[in-house]
Design an enzyme around this catalytic site. Structure first.
Site, PDB file in Angstrom:
ATOM      1  CB  ALA A   1       8.699 -16.017   1.653  1.00  0.00           C
TER       2      ALA A   1
ATOM      3  CD  GLU B   1      -1.475  -8.118   0.528  1.00  0.00           C
ATOM      4  OE1 GLU B   1      -2.280  -8.456  -0.345  1.00  0.00           O
ATOM      5  OE2 GLU B   1      -1.409  -8.691   1.843  1.00  0.00           O
TER       6      GLU B   1
ATOM      7  N   GLY C   1      -5.876  18.258  17.613  1.00  0.00           N
ATOM      8  CA  GLY C   1      -4.840  19.362  17.872  1.00  0.00           C
ATOM      9  C   GLY C   1      -3.530  18.573  18.384  1.00  0.00           C
TER      10      GLY C   1
ATOM     11  CD  GLN D   1      -4.092  20.193  11.229  1.00  0.00           C
ATOM     12  OE1 GLN D   1      -3.344  19.258  11.223  1.00  0.00           O
ATOM     13  NE2 GLN D   1      -3.907  21.257  11.510  1.00  0.00           N
TER      14      GLN D   1
ATOM     15  CG  ASP E   1      -6.702 -11.042  -8.659  1.00  0.00           C
ATOM     16  OD1 ASP E   1      -6.088  -9.861  -9.030  1.00  0.00           O
ATOM     17  OD2 ASP E   1      -7.174 -11.544  -9.640  1.00  0.00           O
TER      18      ASP E   1
ATOM     19  CD  GLU F   1      13.846 -12.529  -4.680  1.00  0.00           C
ATOM     20  OE1 GLU F   1      14.956 -12.235  -5.484  1.00  0.00           O
ATOM     21  OE2 GLU F   1      13.443 -13.846  -4.979  1.00  0.00           O
TER      22      GLU F   1
END
Length: 389
Positions: free
Chosen positions: A129, A367, A343, A340, A243, A132
């Site tokens: 969490a 992230e 199709g 693509q 990290d 915000e």
């Protein structure tokens, strides 16, 4: 069958190759036609299944062991493989790691014993969490407060876009403790679900359904023992966790891209236009070449970052940002090219590449959005130049 030759790269040890092989077999058997209709129950079931099979053991350190770090290469291989088979399975595993990352890296033995013992076997669900309403990637702008009151902290504020919000048993939560302005004033806490003053006020729906929620904290009391690390270390803790887990986001994108390339290869080797296989057209071959090259380049960046961290680098901020930025952006392009080549079938609900098209988009945001990763890379590069490194 997806390319596996990259597993022979020197980034990996034999244990990683064995892990990838075993997970591939397990995924092929257990991740067939996962029902995503009830997202909450699907995630709960996936966490239990991943825990029972032992895969969640890799998501956090062993409280009974001596290791204090996570094996990032294993995390990346697991996320890449799960994402290639089922995006929600990848999400379920990833949040077990991200949600408890701070506990693995900074938690006391008591905190680890209380929570990691359960999350590592799929008996508890974790959440992270941080975001915000006014501070997405701008973590230093967080306003949620944690005020010390005797032996407690009192939480007030709001968190949003919280993955596993509403189904998690524990939340690693970041709040301002008033030590200093900006990044220096944040602290990290372990907050269990269901305590007074903690409310899930909104469930959020997205183009690729995941359990997401907006959380409200009103005079919510938690014991001082819920503090992770030291007061005022929240920003450092959050960045240390990212990290580790940003390269794993890139690995998930890589898994999506590999699945899209597999689908494209199947398509162009079966579909004919005016009596000629699509695979015989030079323009189609050009698309296949671009897709294959960008997947390999992504993999190199992902596993370079993971290898550096596992080799003892204290921080891999630049390398992790590069891996996340390039891999998520290129996966979007690879999937778009696969759509693509399919199709009309490519945009039909239920088609593999249509599902991938929806699933990949969020990875370029969470992230740390792509533009934020560019800022990180530029600042790290400029700083290294100024320092003569």
């Amino acid at each position: 069958m997806s390319d596996k030759t990259y597993l022979q790269w020197p980034f990996f040890e034999d244990r990683h190759r064995q892990l990838a092989e075993e997970l591939e077999s397990w995924s092929a058997e257990h991740l067939i036609n996962i029902d995503h209709g009830d997202t909450d129950n699907a995630c709960k079931s996936l966490v239990k299944a991943l825990g029972k099979a032992g895969w969640c053991l890799h998501s956090a350190v062993d409280p009974a062991g001596s290791a204090t770090t996570l094996d990032v290469r294993s995390l990346c291989l697991i996320r890449e493989t799960l994402a290639r088979h089922d995006g929600l399975a990848d999400f379920a595993f990833a949040m077990q790691g991200l949600g408890t990352g701070a506990v693995s890296l900074f938690g006391t033995k008591d905190q680890q014993n209380e929570w990691l013992t359960a999350t590592r076997v799929g008996e508890a669900i974790a959440a992270f969490a941080l975001t915000e309403p006014q501070s997405g990637s701008d973590v230093a702008n967080s306003t949620m407060s944690a005020t010390r009151d005797g032996n407690d902290y009192v939480l007030n504020g709001e968190k949003t876009w919280i993955s596993n919000g509403g189904i998690a048993d524990l939340y690693t939560l970041f709040a301002r403790t008033g030590d200093a302005p900006g990044a220096k004033g944040l602290s990290a806490f372990i907050v269990p679900a269901g305590i007074p003053g903690f409310e899930v006020v909104e469930r959020l729906q997205t183009i690729a359904p995941h359990p997401l929620a907006r959380l409200q904290f009103t005079d919510c009391r938690i014991p001082a023992s819920a503090l992770l690390g030291q007061q005022g270390e929240g920003f450092k803790i959050a960045m240390s966790v990212l990290d580790v887990f940003r390269p794993t986001v890139a690995a998930a994108a890589l898994g999506f891209a590999r699945r899209a390339l597999d689908a494209a290869l199947d398509r162009v080797n079966l579909r004919e236009v005016q009596g000629t296989l699509l695979a015989e057209f030079q323009m189609v071959q050009g698309h296949i070449a671009d897709m294959s090259m960008n997947i390999d380049a992504s993999a190199l960046l992902v596993y370079r970052a993971a290898w550096l961290k596992d080799s003892g680098a204290s921080r891999i901020t630049r390398e992790a940002a590069m891996a996340k930025l390039f891999s998520t952006e290129q996966a979007q392009k690879v999937i778009d090219q696969s759509v693509q080549l399919h199709g009309g079938d490519g945009v039909r609900t239920g088609c593999v590449v249509e599902k991938l098209y929806r699933e990949i988009r969020a990875l370029r945001i969470y992230e740390g959005a792509s533009d934020v990763q560019k800022i990180i890379i530029a600042r790290q590069t400029l700083a290294a130049h100024r320092d003569g490194k």
